[in-house]
Design a protein around this motif. Structure first.
Motif: not given
Length: 414
Positions: A245-250, A306-309, A376-379
């Motif tokens: 989740x972190x590697x791909x999203x942030x 992933x919606x957090x600034x 189907x979606x990261x969240x």
């Protein structure tokens, strides 16, 4: 952190030392567990993975038998046999030369592991003296959890250094060291008093050939197992889902993965005793409810991460992991203590053996659960996990009046 009364009665210290030696050896081997066979046999990694999975799946029916044996025999003897099996299995790693040999030694080790975890917590529960205060047994389970986490973490830290060398001779030396750790653990277990085995004629009539029928009719306990399976899924998701989740999203924060997991291990290795003391005013069921709420908050926080600034994502993730750590610190010792307390004494071995399926199922399901939903979606994995956790937490809350009442805590000082 721990009352001396929780440590000094009926073999607690040799049991804990035996577990520590076991966990250090297991942690030492953990970083090379897959790489070992590819290094010494040159068999492809995918084949090794399939062989290891097949060996694990073959042992799934064992807890049912081991639970029966734990009630009929003495759980200490079963734990000792488990350590001898694992020592023999890892000693045989030296002669592995092909797929059949890999499957054979991994089956021996997997059987030993399954016997160990299917009888170990029955042994821990049996250390309690008649009429002992609830907090002492909870602290004993907390101590076991701390030793398990600390030993595994220490061993893995040293084992990680082995990867720097990565030679066949070094790998074989590590496997031998793990075999020795199991043998030493078995020797230490001989210092744990066996205790009195319940004679078959002394057991309630329901235990005679019907221990599992008693369990299947015990709807509150089955609900406890179902709810705890969800909690166990939360527990194992951190190692499977958080890195991806972190590697791909942030990706800019991928350096955070190691520290996050390390801090979590450190907290488990040092904080369970303090948390159990803090939670003393709560019943075990309510402590589990609190753990469920914390995991729910963790799931919701990660679903929204992933919606957090980006400027505040680092502290946001750190705070989110505090929810996870708090839940794990409560759940790790309390879940096993609750499972033991809620089981009828004459079939406790069978109850606790089946209860361990919670963690087995979670480890089997977690990779597929995360990857399918993530596609189907990261969240989505966190949303579904949060929904399941909310249901499990509500079920746990309803169980407070349906499980056997907990003994009141004595006011007598230990």
């Amino acid at each position: 952190m721990f009352d001396r009364a929780a440590l000094g009665k009926r073999g607690t210290v040799p049991l804990v030392v035996a577990l520590a030696v076991d966990m250090i050896g297991s942690g030492l081997f953990m970083p090379i567990s897959l790489l070992y066979f590819t290094a010494v046999t040159h068999i492809p990694l995918t084949t090794v993975g399939l062989l290891m999975s097949a060996a694990t799946l073959a042992t799934l029916p064992l807890p049912v038998l081991i639970g029966y044996l734990a009630d009929r025999w003495n759980p200490r003897d079963l734990v000792l046999v488990a350590q001898v099996l694992q020592a023999a299995g890892f000693a045989m790693y030296r002669w592995v030369d092909g797929p059949i040999a890999i499957l054979a030694v991994v089956v021996v080790v997997a059987v030993g592991q399954r016997v160990f975890w299917s009888s170990f917590f029955t042994l821990v529960a049996g250390l309690a003296e008649p009429g002992e205060e609830r907090r002492l047994n909870d602290q004993r389970f907390a101590l076991v959890g701390m030793v398990q986490a600390a030993g595994t973490g220490l061993g893995a830290l040293v084992g990680g250094l082995v990867l720097v060398d990565a030679s066949v001779s070094t790998y074989r030396l590590v496997a031998l060291a793990n075999a020795v750790s199991f043998a030493v653990s078995a020797l230490l277990l001989t210092l744990v008093p066996r205790g009195a085995r319940r004679a078959p004629q002394d057991a309630p009539q329901a235990a005679s050939g019907g221990g599992y029928r008693v369990l299947l009719r015990d709807r509150p306990y089955l609900l406890l197992i179902a709810a705890n399976t969800v909690f166990a899924l939360c527990s194992v998701m951190v190692g499977i889902a958080v890195p991806v989740y972190i590697i791909e999203g942030a990706p800019s924060l991928k350096w955070l993965i190691g520290p996050l997991l390390a801090v979590n291990t450190l907290l488990l290795a040092t904080g369970q005793g303090l948390v159990v003391r803090w939670a003393r005013p709560l019943s075990r069921v309510r402590a589990m409810v609190v753990a469920g709420v914390l995991w729910l908050l963790w799931s919701v926080a990660f679903a929204a991460a992933l919606q957090v600034p980006a400027v505040v994502l680092l502290p946001y993730l750190l705070i989110s992991m505090v929810f996870y750590a708090g839940a794990e610190l409560l759940h790790a010792p309390i879940s096993n203590a609750l499972a033991a307390a809620a089981a009828p004494e004459h079939v406790r071995g069978r109850y606790l053996a089946v209860f361990q399926y919670c963690f087995t199922i979670a480890n089997i399901v977690a990779p597929t659960f995360f990857t399918v939903l993530y596609a189907h979606g990261a969240a989505l994995p966190w949303i579904v996990l949060g929904a399941l956790t909310a249901v499990a937490t509500a079920a746990m809350f309803l169980l407070e009046k349906r499980l056997p009442a907990e003994e009141p805590v004595s006011v007598t000082s230990a």
